[in-house]
Motif scaffolding. Structure first.
Motif, PDB file in Angstrom:
ATOM      1  N   THR A 205       0.789  -1.084  -0.023  1.00 25.52           N
ATOM      2  CA  THR A 205       0.030  -0.020   0.102  1.00 25.52           C
ATOM      3  C   THR A 205       0.722   1.393   0.130  1.00 25.52           C
ATOM      4  O   THR A 205       0.426   2.411   0.039  1.00 25.52           O
ATOM      5  CB  THR A 205      -1.071  -0.036   1.228  1.00 25.52           C
ATOM      6  N   THR A 206       2.159   1.129  -0.009  1.00 31.33           N
ATOM      7  CA  THR A 206       2.964   2.293  -0.020  1.00 31.33           C
ATOM      8  C   THR A 206       3.346   2.541  -1.463  1.00 31.33           C
ATOM      9  O   THR A 206       3.964   3.820  -1.683  1.00 31.33           O
ATOM     10  CB  THR A 206       4.365   2.088   1.073  1.00 31.33           C
ATOM     11  N   CYS A 207       3.487   1.735  -2.444  1.00 29.68           N
ATOM     12  CA  CYS A 207       4.031   1.931  -3.805  1.00 29.68           C
ATOM     13  C   CYS A 207       2.980   1.282  -4.564  1.00 29.68           C
ATOM     14  O   CYS A 207       2.333   0.158  -4.437  1.00 29.68           O
ATOM     15  CB  CYS A 207       5.138   1.099  -3.936  1.00 29.68           C
ATOM     16  N   PRO A 208       2.665   1.952  -5.943  1.00 31.72           N
ATOM     17  CA  PRO A 208       1.775   1.312  -6.756  1.00 31.72           C
ATOM     18  C   PRO A 208       2.281  -0.050  -7.005  1.00 31.72           C
ATOM     19  O   PRO A 208       3.439  -0.219  -7.389  1.00 31.72           O
ATOM     20  CB  PRO A 208       1.846   2.184  -8.248  1.00 31.72           C
ATOM     21  N   SER A 209       1.281  -0.862  -7.446  1.00 30.93           N
ATOM     22  CA  SER A 209       1.656  -2.398  -7.696  1.00 30.93           C
ATOM     23  C   SER A 209       0.529  -2.919  -8.609  1.00 30.93           C
ATOM     24  O   SER A 209      -0.373  -2.608  -8.494  1.00 30.93           O
ATOM     25  CB  SER A 209       1.502  -3.297  -6.364  1.00 30.93           C
ATOM     26  N   VAL A 210       1.262  -3.698  -9.420  1.00 28.14           N
ATOM     27  CA  VAL A 210       0.462  -4.450 -10.626  1.00 28.14           C
ATOM     28  C   VAL A 210       0.982  -5.987 -10.821  1.00 28.14           C
ATOM     29  O   VAL A 210       2.189  -6.115 -10.599  1.00 28.14           O
ATOM     30  CB  VAL A 210       0.527  -3.636 -11.906  1.00 28.14           C
ATOM     31  N   GLN A 211       0.062  -6.635 -11.015  1.00 25.36           N
ATOM     32  CA  GLN A 211       0.415  -8.062 -11.343  1.00 25.36           C
ATOM     33  C   GLN A 211       0.076  -8.228 -13.011  1.00 25.36           C
ATOM     34  O   GLN A 211      -1.273  -7.962 -13.361  1.00 25.36           O
ATOM     35  CB  GLN A 211      -0.266  -9.346 -10.553  1.00 25.36           C
ATOM     36  N   LEU A 212       1.063  -8.680 -13.755  1.00 24.45           N
ATOM     37  CA  LEU A 212       0.978  -8.786 -15.228  1.00 24.45           C
ATOM     38  C   LEU A 212       1.129 -10.067 -15.429  1.00 24.45           C
ATOM     39  O   LEU A 212       2.224 -10.901 -15.507  1.00 24.45           O
ATOM     40  CB  LEU A 212       2.043  -7.795 -15.900  1.00 24.45           C
ATOM     41  N   GLU A 213      -0.162 -10.663 -16.054  1.00 27.49           N
ATOM     42  CA  GLU A 213      -0.303 -12.136 -16.567  1.00 27.49           C
ATOM     43  C   GLU A 213      -0.078 -12.009 -17.988  1.00 27.49           C
ATOM     44  O   GLU A 213      -1.102 -11.657 -18.815  1.00 27.49           O
ATOM     45  CB  GLU A 213      -1.676 -12.641 -16.215  1.00 27.49           C
ATOM     46  N   MET A 214       0.842 -12.329 -18.577  1.00 30.38           N
ATOM     47  CA  MET A 214       1.642 -12.024 -19.939  1.00 30.38           C
ATOM     48  C   MET A 214       1.123 -13.345 -20.701  1.00 30.38           C
ATOM     49  O   MET A 214       1.874 -14.274 -20.853  1.00 30.38           O
ATOM     50  CB  MET A 214       3.004 -11.773 -19.909  1.00 30.38           C
ATOM     51  N   TYR A 215      -0.106 -13.340 -21.151  1.00 31.48           N
ATOM     52  CA  TYR A 215      -0.519 -14.406 -22.037  1.00 31.48           C
ATOM     53  C   TYR A 215      -1.014 -15.857 -21.137  1.00 31.48           C
ATOM     54  O   TYR A 215      -0.714 -15.634 -19.829  1.00 31.48           O
ATOM     55  CB  TYR A 215       0.336 -14.678 -23.299  1.00 31.48           C
ATOM     56  N   PHE A 216      -1.128 -16.889 -21.812  1.00 37.73           N
ATOM     57  CA  PHE A 216      -1.826 -18.221 -21.303  1.00 37.73           C
ATOM     58  C   PHE A 216      -0.758 -19.223 -21.574  1.00 37.73           C
ATOM     59  O   PHE A 216      -0.619 -19.428 -22.624  1.00 37.73           O
ATOM     60  CB  PHE A 216      -2.990 -18.352 -21.708  1.00 37.73           C
ATOM     61  N   MET A 217      -0.334 -19.972 -20.752  1.00 39.63           N
ATOM     62  CA  MET A 217       0.474 -21.337 -20.872  1.00 39.63           C
ATOM     63  C   MET A 217      -0.581 -22.138 -21.454  1.00 39.63           C
ATOM     64  O   MET A 217      -0.034 -23.256 -22.015  1.00 39.63           O
ATOM     65  CB  MET A 217       0.899 -21.575 -19.607  1.00 39.63           C
ATOM     66  N   SER A 218      -1.853 -22.243 -21.244  1.00 40.71           N
ATOM     67  CA  SER A 218      -2.819 -23.221 -21.636  1.00 40.71           C
ATOM     68  C   SER A 218      -3.366 -22.937 -23.009  1.00 40.71           C
ATOM     69  O   SER A 218      -4.094 -23.741 -23.479  1.00 40.71           O
ATOM     70  CB  SER A 218      -3.809 -23.116 -20.478  1.00 40.71           C
ATOM     71  N   ASN A 219      -2.942 -22.088 -23.506  1.00 42.68           N
ATOM     72  CA  ASN A 219      -3.544 -21.511 -24.963  1.00 42.68           C
ATOM     73  C   ASN A 219      -2.238 -21.918 -26.061  1.00 42.68           C
ATOM     74  O   ASN A 219      -1.184 -21.253 -25.996  1.00 42.68           O
ATOM     75  CB  ASN A 219      -3.893 -20.097 -25.094  1.00 42.68           C
ATOM     76  N   LYS A 220      -2.645 -22.718 -26.868  1.00 37.70           N
ATOM     77  CA  LYS A 220      -1.485 -23.188 -27.834  1.00 37.70           C
ATOM     78  C   LYS A 220      -1.004 -21.827 -28.769  1.00 37.70           C
ATOM     79  O   LYS A 220       0.280 -21.668 -28.722  1.00 37.70           O
ATOM     80  CB  LYS A 220      -2.102 -24.278 -28.863  1.00 37.70           C
ATOM     81  N   ALA A 221      -1.710 -20.957 -29.067  1.00 40.87           N
ATOM     82  CA  ALA A 221      -1.466 -19.714 -29.914  1.00 40.87           C
ATOM     83  C   ALA A 221      -0.412 -18.766 -28.878  1.00 40.87           C
ATOM     84  O   ALA A 221       0.505 -18.508 -29.327  1.00 40.87           O
ATOM     85  CB  ALA A 221      -2.360 -19.131 -30.467  1.00 40.87           C
TER      86      ALA A 221
END
Length: 264
Positions: free
Chosen positions: A162-178
């Motif tokens: 809560t002291t610094c802006p934070s984001v979680q980035l889910e970069m694409y899907f392991m479960s999607n072939k493309a």
């Protein structure tokens, strides 16, 4: 006493494993690592691990952000396991502008799920830190998924800074072939990291520019205008006033009624 000892021991472990780096503009948290391989994906006979993709993209992200002039620290730079509590503590201590946790998504029951998903801390939108987190997450989401610009909320441990802006980035899907083919290609994977760095860098620079453009509050109190004084009449000397003053009128003597004439 026990609580104090546990806290001291925890701080010592963090310092031992994560080092005592100085504060940085951006702290990058490469998801998973070591015994925690994260999500798995298979192409043909080859199996891929989320932890490897997350680390490679994080290292490339650090490289590009440094080229833009930002100082960057990382919770891990090799295939080492870091408990979530250590990652969070490191981010709280060293983060100045952004804590970015990099992962790759997976949906076993929905192989069609694809693309980039961004997360911010649930219930934190109204705070100053929450607003900054949301803006960066939106910019990333729009850059990678313009048709799905919505940002998701969650209570992941790595978002609870809560002291610094934070984001979680889910970069694409392991479960999607493309998506997995894209991530498995080294050139495409590094192009993704370069694009991500550009969006984050631009977002941080725009935020800094807005902060500098705001006028500083003035220390001098504004002067309040006093109501204009009524013009005073010129004073006249007493003697002159006496001369100019008209003489008082003399009272007329009361009329006496005329005596009736005597009858003859």
């Amino acid at each position: 006493m026990k609580k104090w000892f546990k806290r001291a021991a925890f701080a010592a472990v963090c310092a031992l494993h994560l080092g005592s780096a100085a504060a940085a503009d951006v702290v990058i948290d490469a998801g998973h690592g070591g015994k925690d391989h994260g999500a798995l994906g298979t192409l043909g006979k080859h199996q891929y691990m989320e932890k490897d993709f997350a680390l490679d993209m994080s290292l490339q992200l650090r490289k590009h952000l440094r080229q833009q002039g930002f100082s960057v620290a990382m919770t891990r730079t090799d295939d080492t396991f870091r408990p979530l509590g250590q990652r969070l503590a490191y981010g709280r201590k060293h983060c100045r502008k952004l804590f970015a946790s990099v992962h790759v998504n997976a949906a076993k029951n929905n192989p069609r799920a694809n693309g980039v998903h961004t997360y911010v801390l649930q219930g934190n939108d109204a705070t100053a830190v929450g607003k900054k987190s949301l803006q960066i997450a939106r910019n990333v989401q729009k850059a990678f998924n313009p048709k799905r610009p919505e940002v998701r909320r969650a209570r992941f441990v790595t978002l609870q800074n809560t002291t610094c802006p934070s984001v979680q980035l889910e970069m694409y899907f392991m479960s999607n072939k493309a998506d997995l083919k894209k991530l498995a290609d080294k050139r495409q994977r590094r192009a993704i990291a370069g694009k991500l760095a550009k969006v984050i860098g631009t977002s941080l620079k725009q935020r800094d520019a807005k902060a500098k453009a705001k006028p500083a509050p003035s220390a001098v109190k504004p002067q309040t205008s006093k109501p204009a004084a009524k013009p005073s009449r010129p004073r006249v000397p007493a003697k002159a006033a006496a001369k100019d003053k008209p003489a008082p009128l003399k009272k007329a003597a009361p009329k006496t009624a005329a005596k009736p004439k005597a009858k003859r």
